[in-house]
Motif scaffolding. Structure first.
Motif, PDB file in Angstrom:
ATOM      1  N   PHE A 214       0.850  -1.180   0.000  1.00 34.62           N
ATOM      2  CA  PHE A 214       0.000   0.000   0.000  1.00 34.62           C
ATOM      3  C   PHE A 214       0.887   1.231   0.000  1.00 34.62           C
ATOM      4  N   THR A 215       0.309   2.342  -0.393  1.00 36.56           N
ATOM      5  CA  THR A 215       1.061   3.593  -0.410  1.00 36.56           C
ATOM      6  C   THR A 215       0.540   4.530   0.674  1.00 36.56           C
ATOM      7  N   LEU A 216       1.440   5.337   1.150  1.00 42.14           N
ATOM      8  CA  LEU A 216       1.104   6.403   2.097  1.00 42.14           C
ATOM      9  C   LEU A 216       1.551   7.707   1.433  1.00 42.14           C
ATOM     10  N   PRO A 217       0.648   8.328   0.651  1.00 41.30           N
ATOM     11  CA  PRO A 217       1.008   9.558  -0.063  1.00 41.30           C
ATOM     12  C   PRO A 217       1.403  10.663   0.915  1.00 41.30           C
ATOM     13  N   GLN A 218       2.402  11.410   0.537  1.00 38.77           N
ATOM     14  CA  GLN A 218       2.855  12.567   1.302  1.00 38.77           C
ATOM     15  C   GLN A 218       3.310  12.230   2.714  1.00 38.77           C
ATOM     16  N   VAL A 219       3.689  10.977   2.941  1.00 37.11           N
ATOM     17  CA  VAL A 219       4.283  10.583   4.228  1.00 37.11           C
ATOM     18  C   VAL A 219       5.691  10.090   3.904  1.00 37.11           C
ATOM     19  N   SER A 220       6.694  10.774   4.440  1.00 38.46           N
ATOM     20  CA  SER A 220       8.079  10.406   4.136  1.00 38.46           C
ATOM     21  C   SER A 220       8.342   8.969   4.594  1.00 38.46           C
ATOM     22  N   PRO A 221       9.261   8.274   3.946  1.00 35.27           N
ATOM     23  CA  PRO A 221       9.573   6.903   4.347  1.00 35.27           C
ATOM     24  C   PRO A 221      10.002   6.786   5.814  1.00 35.27           C
ATOM     25  N   ASP A 222      10.804   7.726   6.289  1.00 31.24           N
ATOM     26  CA  ASP A 222      11.235   7.650   7.692  1.00 31.24           C
ATOM     27  C   ASP A 222      10.045   7.802   8.632  1.00 31.24           C
ATOM     28  N   ARG A 223       9.167   8.748   8.325  1.00 34.22           N
ATOM     29  CA  ARG A 223       7.966   8.960   9.160  1.00 34.22           C
ATOM     30  C   ARG A 223       7.041   7.748   9.080  1.00 34.22           C
ATOM     31  N   ALA A 224       6.846   7.195   7.887  1.00 35.64           N
ATOM     32  CA  ALA A 224       5.995   6.016   7.727  1.00 35.64           C
ATOM     33  C   ALA A 224       6.558   4.840   8.523  1.00 35.64           C
ATOM     34  N   TYR A 225       7.865   4.652   8.453  1.00 31.58           N
ATOM     35  CA  TYR A 225       8.517   3.546   9.170  1.00 31.58           C
ATOM     36  C   TYR A 225       8.288   3.670  10.674  1.00 31.58           C
ATOM     37  N   GLU A 226       8.544   4.853  11.214  1.00 32.97           N
ATOM     38  CA  GLU A 226       8.355   5.054  12.657  1.00 32.97           C
ATOM     39  C   GLU A 226       6.897   4.857  13.059  1.00 32.97           C
ATOM     40  N   ARG A 227       6.004   5.369  12.266  1.00 35.96           N
ATOM     41  CA  ARG A 227       4.573   5.241  12.588  1.00 35.96           C
ATOM     42  C   ARG A 227       4.121   3.781  12.561  1.00 35.96           C
ATOM     43  N   LEU A 228       4.592   3.028  11.577  1.00 35.19           N
ATOM     44  CA  LEU A 228       4.207   1.619  11.471  1.00 35.19           C
ATOM     45  C   LEU A 228       4.794   0.771  12.598  1.00 35.19           C
TER      46      LEU A 228
ATOM     47  N   GLU B 284       8.464   6.483  -2.544  1.00 32.21           N
ATOM     48  CA  GLU B 284       7.691   6.501  -3.787  1.00 32.21           C
ATOM     49  C   GLU B 284       7.130   7.901  -3.984  1.00 32.21           C
ATOM     50  N   GLY B 285       7.648   8.610  -4.982  1.00 27.19           N
ATOM     51  CA  GLY B 285       7.202   9.978  -5.227  1.00 27.19           C
ATOM     52  C   GLY B 285       7.410  10.824  -3.989  1.00 27.19           C
ATOM     53  N   ASP B 286       6.348  11.524  -3.576  1.00 30.40           N
ATOM     54  CA  ASP B 286       6.441  12.344  -2.367  1.00 30.40           C
ATOM     55  C   ASP B 286       5.935  11.600  -1.134  1.00 30.40           C
ATOM     56  N   GLY B 287       5.846  10.279  -1.233  1.00 31.38           N
ATOM     57  CA  GLY B 287       5.358   9.475  -0.119  1.00 31.38           C
ATOM     58  C   GLY B 287       6.143   8.180   0.037  1.00 31.38           C
ATOM     59  N   SER B 288       5.420   7.146   0.434  1.00 32.44           N
ATOM     60  CA  SER B 288       6.044   5.866   0.741  1.00 32.44           C
ATOM     61  C   SER B 288       5.190   4.717   0.231  1.00 32.44           C
ATOM     62  N   ARG B 289       5.869   3.637  -0.114  1.00 32.39           N
ATOM     63  CA  ARG B 289       5.197   2.378  -0.431  1.00 32.39           C
ATOM     64  C   ARG B 289       5.611   1.390   0.652  1.00 32.39           C
ATOM     65  N   VAL B 290       4.628   0.659   1.175  1.00 29.67           N
ATOM     66  CA  VAL B 290       4.879  -0.329   2.224  1.00 29.67           C
ATOM     67  C   VAL B 290       4.610  -1.705   1.647  1.00 29.67           C
ATOM     68  N   ARG B 291       5.591  -2.593   1.787  1.00 26.15           N
ATOM     69  CA  ARG B 291       5.448  -3.984   1.358  1.00 26.15           C
ATOM     70  C   ARG B 291       5.434  -4.867   2.588  1.00 26.15           C
ATOM     71  N   LEU B 292       4.461  -5.749   2.649  1.00 27.60           N
ATOM     72  CA  LEU B 292       4.361  -6.711   3.742  1.00 27.60           C
ATOM     73  C   LEU B 292       4.390  -8.120   3.156  1.00 27.60           C
TER      74      LEU B 292
END
Length: 143
Positions: free
Chosen positions: A7-21, A102-110
């Motif tokens: 899934f993608t998290l648009p406009q969420v930086s990879p570092d921020r997405a990682y910490e949040r997850l 991914e672009g200005d956001g993040s893609r998460v692979r599980l």
């Protein structure tokens, strides 16, 4: 059974997405029927999840923990195990998470290895994969 989801998290930086997850208590609030309590000293979180598979509903109590994490590559391994009350229902999960720019956001692979024992296992891979996919989609939308 192996499950793969993205899934993608648009406009969420990879570092921020990682910490949040990796904030399992926050993520649990996004899981329908999920609840995670504060971790113990070893970083293991007690929790519960209720899952509806076809006409049956299963409530598992167990634990979840971050078994491995690598902030540099933004990868982590999350493991969980649970048992349903009043029966022989058991579940184990090991999920490898990757957060990719991914672009200005993040893609998460599980990539998840799921082991289910009891009546839930008899529901079939198609139903289990469908329910799992819907749960991942709801978590992504919530985040």
């Amino acid at each position: 059974m192996r499950l793969t989801d993205e899934f993608t998290l648009p406009q969420v930086s990879p570092d921020r997405a990682y910490e949040r997850l990796l904030d399992l208590q926050t993520v649990a609030t996004c899981v329908p029927g999920g609840e995670v309590e504060a971790p113990d000293q070893e970083g293991t979180y007690p929790g519960r999840v209720t899952v509806k598979l076809g006409p049956m509903k299963f409530s598992y109590a167990g634990t979840v923990r971050i078994a491995e994490r690598d902030p540099e590559s933004r990868t982590a391994v999350i493991e969980g195990a649970g048992k349903a009350s009043g029966g022989s229902e058991r579940a184990r999960v090991r999920s490898v998470m990757e957060v990719i720019p991914e672009g200005d956001g993040s893609r998460v692979r599980l990539t998840t290895d799921l082991e289910i024992k009891g009546r839930a296992a008899q529901m079939g891979a198609g139903i289990i994969k469908g329910v799992s996919g819907r749960m991942v989609k709801q978590v992504a939308e919530c985040l």
